[in-house]
Write an enzyme that holds these catalytic residues in place. Structure first.
Site, PDB file in Angstrom:
ATOM      1  CB  CYS A 136      39.177  49.681  66.770  1.00 30.93           C
ATOM      2  SG  CYS A 136      39.860  48.015  66.590  1.00 30.93           S
ATOM      3  CB  CYS A 139      37.339  46.436  67.537  1.00 32.99           C
ATOM      4  SG  CYS A 139      39.056  46.856  67.711  1.00 32.99           S
ATOM      5  CG  ASP A 140      33.977  48.704  67.285  1.00 35.23           C
ATOM      6  OD1 ASP A 140      33.895  47.699  68.010  1.00 35.23           O
ATOM      7  OD2 ASP A 140      34.404  49.798  67.694  1.00 35.23           O
TER       8      ASP A 140
END
Ligand code: FAD
Ligand code: NAP
Length: 316
Positions: A136, A139-140
């Site tokens: 992701c 997200c990261d």
């Protein structure tokens, strides 16, 4: 066999979509029952910092999901630790059977069973998941400012993730197993034009390499699919973007699905191909796949279930 439980709203799944639906349905006095499944709290329980949930500059994924569960309970939703083994949507009330042997008869059903990222299945990938290996970028990606990263895959997701990562990384290498991408042409054009992105064609990731202490990724080994020659690519982050699998096993033969199993909902709605069955979150969403969008769809599903029940004049 126990007597079936009759409920007005049955919610399957305990991620952001399920818990949000539970909050809204409970506040509509519909006494919803939510079945959590084998991953109480959903996908966010397997991540660390969540930094894009409005109102929380940074919160651990599992903590956020505990808060959502508590909120749903406080509003009056009944949260049950059980996994649904089958559903029958052929007539109303819909029937759901669970692993614990309880049968539910539901006037409306909200499906919020989410989706799981596909992984390559390498032992080394497993070792570094959450420590340099991610599925992701949204997200990261932020954690790889100024670092080199590698993305595996050749579809829309991989290309979008690679483009997104150029906002942070000093260099992005896209590794694809063929010599052409599956992604839309417009995305390909953006990819080829981006000076930060390099593409390694005809290669598959063979191994993720890194350190033990501290646990972290230092590179990947990519193997040429025809010659077998190995290329080592240094990187701090490795993003697997080879597709997602929606958790639609329960309903894929009963509801209309698309893009490999995503439940189809009507435009601007969570209504599925069966009246009274609503679907929300990653189960329906092959584009955004975020906690906040899942929660929004969960809200919509509960409001639509409430409206549906009012139209049916269902009495308690
Ligand atoms: P999920 O969270 O996938 O939950 C599905 C639920 O359904 C689970 O509780 C499961 O137990 C249940 N279930 C499945 N089958 C059954 C069954 N048969 N019976 C009963 N229950 C069942 N998004 C962000 O916005 N920010 C982030 O920082 C972020 N980080 C992420 C990090 C990782 C590692 C991953 C994998 C994802 C991340 N995401 C992030 C994406 C986010 O987690 C998802 O978009 C979101 O969780 C989807 O919510 P959902 O409610 O649709 O389903
Ligand atoms: P996808 O289209 O299925 O693409 C997966 C990619 O990963 C393919 O290029 C595939 O290679 C590769 N791959 C699969 N398994 C692999 C493995 N084991 N090892 C190496 N490579 C592997 O998945 P997606 O990109 O996640 O997209 C899923 C759906 O959502 C699609 O319908 C897509 O259009 C849609 N989507 C849309 C948007 C958008 O509209 N903006 C954004 C994201 C996704 P091959 O090409 O060789 O098969």
């Amino acid at each position: 066999m126990s007597t079936p439980r009759h409920v007005k709203v049955l919610i399957i799944g305990s991620g952001p979509a399920g818990y949000t639906a539970a909050v809204y349905a409970a506040r509509a006095m519909l006494n919803p029952v939510l079945l959590q499944g084998i991953q109480p709290g959903g996908q966010l329980t397997i991540t660390t910092d969540v930094e894009n949930w409005p109102g929380e500059a940074s919160i651990m994924g599992p903590d956020l999901m505990v808060k959502m569960e508590e909120h749903a309970r406080q509003t009056g939703a009944e949260i049950i630790s059980d996994h649904v083994s089958s559903v029958d949507l052929s007539s109303r009330p819909f029937v759901a059977e669970t692993d614990s042997g309880v049968t539910y008869h539901a006037e409306t059903l909200i499906l919020a069973t989410g989706a799981q990222a596909k992984w390559l299945g390498l032992p080394s990938e497993e070792i570094y998941k959450g420590f340099g290996v991610s599925a992701c970028a949204t997200c990261d990606g932020f954690f790889y400012r100024g670092a080199e990263v590698v993305v595996a895959g050749g579809g829309n997701t991989a290309v979008e993730e690679a483009l997104f990562l150029t906002n942070f990384a000093s260099k992005v290498t896209l590794v694809h197993r063929r010599d052409e991408l599956r992604a839309e042409k417009i995305l390909q054009h953006r990819l080829f034009e981006n000076p930060k992105i390099e593409i390694l064609w005809d290669h598959e990731i063979d191994e993720v390499v890194g350190t033990d202490q501290p646990l972290g990724v230092t590179g990947v080994r990519a193997k040429h699919v025809k010659t077998g020659v190995i290329t080592e690519i240094p990187c701090k982050g490795f993003f697997v973007a080879i597709g997602h699998s929606p958790a639609s096993e329960l309903v894929k033969d009963q509801l209309t699905t698309q893009h490999g199993g995503y439940v189809v909902t009507k435009p601007d709605s969570t209504a599925t191909s069966i009246l009274g069955v609503f679907a929300a979150g990653d189960l329906t969403d092959h584009v955004y796949r975020q906690a906040v969008t899942s929660a929004g769809l969960g809200c919509m599903a509960a409001l639509e279930a409430e409206r549906f029940l009012a139209e049916q004049l269902v009495t308690p």
